[in-house]
Write an enzyme that holds these catalytic residues in place. Structure first.
Site: not given
Length: 262
Positions: A51, A53, A111, A198
């Site tokens: 998932r 954000d 990522y 992040r």
């Protein structure tokens, strides 16, 4: 029933993340509505590899779903894309054995965070890159990143609303590179916590700008407290590169978008 896997790309700026919500304004909601319209059958429900954000982009999210329909792979691509908004697109489709699971079959996830170093904020690439106006130093950030590799308790980098059963994850690599004014931070792990990248980015930038020494990263990790880390960085430059599967599944490892990302 036949199990279908899809590789999906999306610009996450207009959506409330991946996971379905009552608002219907998520990438999963848009994909499932398109699949349902294309199949003209019962509502289609998908399971994803990971998932994302709100505001985070996807170069190759992988999902699977079961259907009684028999259609060629390229028909799933063209037909579903007909009903998707322009900022979401199915890149490929594959018929898979029932033992395949988009999330459980993944060995790792990747990522990339793209960051613009410039005295002026992003414009053409607004929403696609993060931004820092102070100069960054490569070596201190690389030193700090090395302290996060391996299996650790990443509580210090975990959002308060994280639903993961454990904060212990294995971070396989962090690669930092630069092309002109653009920095690329690439992460690979068995799994990630909510806001983990992040929060790490906030700490790496604190080190790169000289506000903190590289050794501070080890202190943050050992503290196992969100209060010890830097503020959560912007989602704008975060791109989900997709999961990594065993080659025996025969799934694509990249999409054309990988050639576009700095």
């Amino acid at each position: 029933m036949q199990r279908i896997a899809l590789g999906v790309s999306f610009n996450g700026r207009a959506y409330d993340g991946w996971q379905s919500q009552p608002s219907g304004q998520t990438v999963q909601d848009q994909l499932e509505m398109a699949l349902t319209r294309f199949t003209a059958a019962e509502p289609v429900r998908t399971l994803c590899a990971g998932r994302t954000d709100a505001g985070v982009h996807g170069l190759m999210q992988v999902v699977h779903f079961d259907t009684p329909l028999q259609r060629p792979d390229n028909a799933w691509v063209r037909g579903t894309n007909t009903f998707l908004p322009p900022d979401i697109a199915v890149q490929w489709a594959r018929a898979m054995p029932s033992s395949f699971h988009a999330r459980a079959s993944a060995k790792a996830r990747r990522y990339a965070y793209v960051l613009l170093e410039s005295p002026v904020r992003p414009s053409v690439d607004s929403g696609q890159v993060g931004w820092v106006f102070r100069p960054l130093a490569m070596e201190p950030m690389q030193q700090a990143a090395q302290m996060l590799l391996g299996e650790h308790d990443f509580t210090s980098f975990r959002a308060s609303g994280c639903q993961s059963h454990t904060p212990v994850k294995t971070l396989n690599r962090i690669d930092i590179s630069r092309r002109g004014a653009y920095w690329r931070f690439e992460f690979e792990a068995n799994a990630f916590l909510h806001h983990m990248i992040r929060n790490i980015m906030g700490c790496l930038i604190a080190v790169g700008t000289g506000n903190r020494p590289p050794a501070w990263m080890a202190e943050v990790l050992a503290a196992r407290s969100r209060d010890a880390a830097a503020p959560t960085f912007s989602p704008d430059g975060l791109h989900f590169l997709g999961p990594i599967y065993d080659s025996a599944w025969g799934l694509p490892e990249r999409t054309p978008l990988f050639d576009w990302l700095p």
